[in-house]
Design a protein around this motif. Structure first.
Motif, PDB file in Angstrom:
ATOM      1  N   SER A 175       0.445  -1.217  -0.123  1.00  0.00           N
ATOM      2  CA  SER A 175      -0.006  -0.191   0.116  1.00  0.00           C
ATOM      3  C   SER A 175       0.879   1.085  -0.157  1.00  0.00           C
ATOM      4  O   SER A 175       0.320   2.158  -0.460  1.00  0.00           O
ATOM      5  CB  SER A 175      -0.904  -0.145   1.894  1.00  0.00           C
ATOM      6  N   ILE A 176       1.836   1.278   1.024  1.00  0.00           N
ATOM      7  CA  ILE A 176       3.623   2.383   1.174  1.00  0.00           C
ATOM      8  C   ILE A 176       3.548   2.602  -0.626  1.00  0.00           C
ATOM      9  O   ILE A 176       3.660   3.817  -1.002  1.00  0.00           O
ATOM     10  CB  ILE A 176       3.700   2.222   1.784  1.00  0.00           C
ATOM     11  N   GLY A 177       3.859   1.701  -0.702  1.00  0.00           N
ATOM     12  CA  GLY A 177       4.147   1.372  -2.539  1.00  0.00           C
ATOM     13  C   GLY A 177       3.828   1.980  -2.843  1.00  0.00           C
ATOM     14  O   GLY A 177       3.854   3.126  -4.320  1.00  0.00           O
ATOM     15  N   ASP A 178       2.347   1.605  -3.281  1.00  0.00           N
ATOM     16  CA  ASP A 178       1.626   2.281  -3.719  1.00  0.00           C
ATOM     17  C   ASP A 178       0.643   4.096  -3.768  1.00  0.00           C
ATOM     18  O   ASP A 178       0.410   4.171  -5.439  1.00  0.00           O
ATOM     19  CB  ASP A 178       0.170   1.280  -4.075  1.00  0.00           C
ATOM     20  N   THR A 179       1.482   4.250  -2.793  1.00  0.00           N
ATOM     21  CA  THR A 179       0.938   5.168  -2.610  1.00  0.00           C
ATOM     22  C   THR A 179       1.880   6.328  -2.331  1.00  0.00           C
ATOM     23  O   THR A 179       1.471   7.369  -3.369  1.00  0.00           O
ATOM     24  CB  THR A 179       0.554   5.520  -0.806  1.00  0.00           C
ATOM     25  N   ILE A 180       2.829   6.434  -2.605  1.00  0.00           N
ATOM     26  CA  ILE A 180       4.170   6.487  -2.986  1.00  0.00           C
ATOM     27  C   ILE A 180       5.477   6.371  -3.651  1.00  0.00           C
ATOM     28  O   ILE A 180       6.339   5.616  -2.969  1.00  0.00           O
ATOM     29  CB  ILE A 180       4.856   7.114  -1.725  1.00  0.00           C
ATOM     30  N   PRO A 181       4.866   6.050  -4.844  1.00  0.00           N
ATOM     31  CA  PRO A 181       5.802   5.523  -5.637  1.00  0.00           C
ATOM     32  C   PRO A 181       7.546   6.119  -5.459  1.00  0.00           C
ATOM     33  O   PRO A 181       8.485   4.640  -6.236  1.00  0.00           O
ATOM     34  CB  PRO A 181       5.555   6.414  -7.200  1.00  0.00           C
ATOM     35  N   GLU A 182       7.714   6.926  -5.234  1.00  0.00           N
ATOM     36  CA  GLU A 182       9.322   7.213  -4.591  1.00  0.00           C
ATOM     37  C   GLU A 182       9.963   6.735  -3.833  1.00  0.00           C
ATOM     38  O   GLU A 182      10.878   6.406  -3.180  1.00  0.00           O
ATOM     39  CB  GLU A 182       9.890   8.982  -4.482  1.00  0.00           C
ATOM     40  N   ALA A 183       9.500   5.630  -2.566  1.00  0.00           N
ATOM     41  CA  ALA A 183       9.097   4.718  -1.609  1.00  0.00           C
ATOM     42  C   ALA A 183       9.651   4.051  -2.067  1.00  0.00           C
ATOM     43  O   ALA A 183       9.145   2.427  -2.642  1.00  0.00           O
ATOM     44  CB  ALA A 183       8.059   4.852  -0.781  1.00  0.00           C
ATOM     45  N   ASP A 184      10.894   3.151  -2.387  1.00  0.00           N
ATOM     46  CA  ASP A 184      11.515   2.079  -3.207  1.00  0.00           C
ATOM     47  C   ASP A 184      11.713   1.437  -2.273  1.00  0.00           C
ATOM     48  O   ASP A 184      12.706  -0.048  -2.415  1.00  0.00           O
ATOM     49  CB  ASP A 184      12.685   2.572  -4.200  1.00  0.00           C
ATOM     50  N   GLN A 185      12.237   1.621  -0.757  1.00  0.00           N
ATOM     51  CA  GLN A 185      13.308   0.857   0.101  1.00  0.00           C
ATOM     52  C   GLN A 185      12.408   0.961   1.072  1.00  0.00           C
ATOM     53  O   GLN A 185      11.821   2.517   1.841  1.00  0.00           O
ATOM     54  CB  GLN A 185      13.957   1.360   0.421  1.00  0.00           C
ATOM     55  N   ILE A 186      11.172   0.512   1.719  1.00  0.00           N
ATOM     56  CA  ILE A 186      10.481   0.004   2.772  1.00  0.00           C
ATOM     57  C   ILE A 186      10.825  -0.634   3.676  1.00  0.00           C
ATOM     58  O   ILE A 186      10.403  -1.439   3.810  1.00  0.00           O
ATOM     59  CB  ILE A 186       9.101  -0.079   2.515  1.00  0.00           C
ATOM     60  N   PHE A 187      11.050  -0.411   5.012  1.00  0.00           N
ATOM     61  CA  PHE A 187      10.763  -1.559   6.249  1.00  0.00           C
ATOM     62  C   PHE A 187      10.131  -0.774   7.292  1.00  0.00           C
ATOM     63  O   PHE A 187       9.595   0.373   7.649  1.00  0.00           O
ATOM     64  CB  PHE A 187      12.382  -1.264   6.479  1.00  0.00           C
ATOM     65  N   LEU A 188       9.421  -1.852   7.705  1.00  0.00           N
ATOM     66  CA  LEU A 188       8.211  -2.015   8.593  1.00  0.00           C
ATOM     67  C   LEU A 188       8.791  -2.716  10.355  1.00  0.00           C
ATOM     68  O   LEU A 188       8.709  -3.994   9.928  1.00  0.00           O
ATOM     69  CB  LEU A 188       6.787  -2.745   7.986  1.00  0.00           C
ATOM     70  N   ASP A 189       8.538  -2.207  11.769  1.00  0.00           N
ATOM     71  CA  ASP A 189       8.677  -3.372  12.621  1.00  0.00           C
ATOM     72  C   ASP A 189       7.295  -2.822  13.203  1.00  0.00           C
ATOM     73  O   ASP A 189       6.723  -1.869  13.872  1.00  0.00           O
ATOM     74  CB  ASP A 189       9.809  -2.146  13.540  1.00  0.00           C
ATOM     75  N   VAL A 190       7.308  -4.275  12.757  1.00  0.00           N
ATOM     76  CA  VAL A 190       4.968  -4.098  13.773  1.00  0.00           C
ATOM     77  C   VAL A 190       5.903  -5.072  15.449  1.00  0.00           C
ATOM     78  O   VAL A 190       6.598  -6.246  15.251  1.00  0.00           O
ATOM     79  CB  VAL A 190       4.822  -5.379  12.605  1.00  0.00           C
ATOM     80  N   THR A 191       5.162  -3.999  15.971  1.00  0.00           N
ATOM     81  CA  THR A 191       5.348  -5.485  17.327  1.00  0.00           C
ATOM     82  C   THR A 191       3.641  -5.408  18.047  1.00  0.00           C
ATOM     83  O   THR A 191       2.478  -4.779  18.025  1.00  0.00           O
ATOM     84  CB  THR A 191       5.795  -4.697  18.323  1.00  0.00           C
ATOM     85  N   ASP A 192       3.393  -6.519  18.782  1.00  0.00           N
ATOM     86  CA  ASP A 192       2.001  -6.396  19.806  1.00  0.00           C
ATOM     87  C   ASP A 192       2.392  -5.401  21.281  1.00  0.00           C
ATOM     88  O   ASP A 192       3.471  -6.213  21.951  1.00  0.00           O
ATOM     89  CB  ASP A 192       1.687  -8.072  20.022  1.00  0.00           C
ATOM     90  N   ARG A 193       1.463  -4.482  21.295  1.00  0.00           N
ATOM     91  CA  ARG A 193       2.151  -4.268  22.837  1.00  0.00           C
ATOM     92  C   ARG A 193       1.755  -5.119  24.450  1.00  0.00           C
ATOM     93  O   ARG A 193       2.131  -4.771  24.990  1.00  0.00           O
ATOM     94  CB  ARG A 193       0.966  -2.707  22.550  1.00  0.00           C
ATOM     95  N   VAL A 194       0.656  -5.301  24.128  1.00  0.00           N
ATOM     96  CA  VAL A 194      -0.039  -6.284  24.914  1.00  0.00           C
ATOM     97  C   VAL A 194       1.252  -7.826  24.734  1.00  0.00           C
ATOM     98  O   VAL A 194       1.703  -7.701  26.517  1.00  0.00           O
ATOM     99  CB  VAL A 194      -0.697  -6.915  25.181  1.00  0.00           C
ATOM    100  N   ALA A 195       1.424  -8.007  23.694  1.00  0.00           N
ATOM    101  CA  ALA A 195       2.232  -9.045  23.925  1.00  0.00           C
ATOM    102  C   ALA A 195       3.465  -8.325  24.627  1.00  0.00           C
ATOM    103  O   ALA A 195       4.143  -9.297  25.791  1.00  0.00           O
ATOM    104  CB  ALA A 195       2.427  -9.985  23.081  1.00  0.00           C
ATOM    105  N   GLN A 196       3.634  -7.133  24.233  1.00  0.00           N
ATOM    106  CA  GLN A 196       5.622  -6.865  24.650  1.00  0.00           C
ATOM    107  C   GLN A 196       5.337  -6.536  26.230  1.00  0.00           C
ATOM    108  O   GLN A 196       6.422  -6.364  26.946  1.00  0.00           O
ATOM    109  CB  GLN A 196       5.572  -5.433  23.963  1.00  0.00           C
ATOM    110  N   GLU A 197       4.229  -5.082  27.181  1.00  0.00           N
ATOM    111  CA  GLU A 197       4.291  -5.408  28.109  1.00  0.00           C
ATOM    112  C   GLU A 197       4.022  -6.443  28.921  1.00  0.00           C
ATOM    113  O   GLU A 197       3.973  -6.480  30.261  1.00  0.00           O
ATOM    114  CB  GLU A 197       3.194  -4.228  27.428  1.00  0.00           C
ATOM    115  N   ALA A 198       3.821  -7.849  28.013  1.00  0.00           N
ATOM    116  CA  ALA A 198       3.096  -8.609  29.935  1.00  0.00           C
ATOM    117  C   ALA A 198       4.954  -9.239  29.539  1.00  0.00           C
ATOM    118  O   ALA A 198       4.795  -9.401  30.375  1.00  0.00           O
ATOM    119  CB  ALA A 198       2.552  -9.365  28.470  1.00  0.00           C
TER     120      ALA A 198
END
Length: 307
Positions: free
Chosen positions: A271-294
């Motif tokens: 979705s980011i690549g389709d919305t922003i064509p110049e974004a050719d390098q995309i890095f996403l760090d995903v976390t689960d807040r509940v699991a992390q806090e636990a």
């Protein structure tokens, strides 16, 4: 590009011959201006060729920043060859005067007249291209290359106009001070252009963020995803004129398994690549807040410690 370079070199040669024949500091300053523009085009050609090389092991993000490096060299060239030489001509004229001849000045004015027509036609062509592409957004031009072309052509027209005014007033009054002032004004104009060009190249070389509008669109896109609980951080950086790096850290809603997390991450990147064509390098760090806090809770820490 090669045709424009050849035309600039011919104009520079004509201005140089006319300036030497008339011993005109203003016309010689304009000759230095044309030489500086020609150097800028040489650097731009080198930048276009070198920045198109594909990414490799030593440069995994590609060679897009080559353009900014050569722009910095162009700024130095404009400052030294154009600005400093024009200041030298202006101060030299005030100190020593010139041994001008009327015939030489007439030839010089004719050269400047042709240069004004050529530079004016180039400026009109660039402005027409900007309008055809819908070139204004938030008070500026969308295409950085077009913005550079318009700025250079506008500076060239202004420089020739200053030289014409200085030479004409010198011929009419016999006072060299008018040409000296014109040379100093051309020098100040070139120094300002060199400063702006160098400042932009510096910002981009040290890691300038992408367009704020693009960053806002990415943030809005992330917040609109139902699986994302919050956007903790978003970083962007230009890696070339039309490429950018995007890195985001997001917290996901609880209850997603690893397969769902991977699916969500892939969808968001697309979705980011389709919305922003110049974004050719995309890095996403995903976390689960509940699991992390636990995992970071005192009870969990104590259990791990006791084990």
């Amino acid at each position: 590009m090669l045709v424009a370079l050849a035309a600039n070199l011919l104009i520079a040669l004509a201005k140089t011959v006319g300036g030497v024949a008339a011993q005109s500091p203003a016309l010689l300053s304009e000759a230095a201006h044309s030489v500086a523009d020609s150097l800028n085009e040489v650097f731009l050609l080198a930048a276009l060729r070198r920045s198109r090389r594909p990414a490799d092991r030593r440069h995994p993000f590609g060679y897009g920043k080559e353009r900014f490096f050569w722009s910095l060299l162009a700024a130095v060239g404009i400052f030294v060859m154009g600005g400093c030489f024009s200041f030298f001509q202006g101060f030299g004229a005030l100190r020593n005067g010139t041994g001008e001849s009327r015939e030489g000045y007439v030839a010089g004015l004719i050269v400047l007249g042709f240069a004004l027509l050529a530079e004016g036609a180039s400026l009109l062509r660039a402005v027409h291209q900007v309008r055809r592409q819908g070139g204004r957004a938030d008070g500026g031009l969308r295409d950085p290359a077009l913005r550079t072309v318009v700025a250079e052509d506008g500076t060239a027209v202004l420089g020739v106009t200053l030289a014409l005014a200085g030479m004409s007033l010198h011929m009419a009054t016999g006072r060299i001070v008018y040409e000296a002032v014109a040379s100093l004004a051309i020098g100040a104009l070139l120094v300002y252009v060199a400063y702006r060009l160098g400042r932009d190249a510096r910002d981009q070389l040290i890691g300038e963020a992408a367009d704020p509008e693009a960053a806002a669109r990415i943030r809005s896109l992330l917040r609109a995803q139902p699986e994302i609980d919050s956007v903790e951080a978003l970083f962007t950086m230009k890696t070339g004129l039309d490429t950018a790096l995007v890195a985001a850290r997001v917290d996901l809603v609880p209850g997603l398994d690893s397969e769902q997390v991977e699916e969500v991450a892939d969808r968001i990147k697309r979705s980011i690549g389709d919305t922003i064509p110049e974004a050719d390098q995309i890095f996403l760090d995903v976390t689960d807040r509940v699991a992390q806090e636990a995992a970071e809770s005192p009870a969990a820490t104590g259990e791990r410690g006791g084990a």
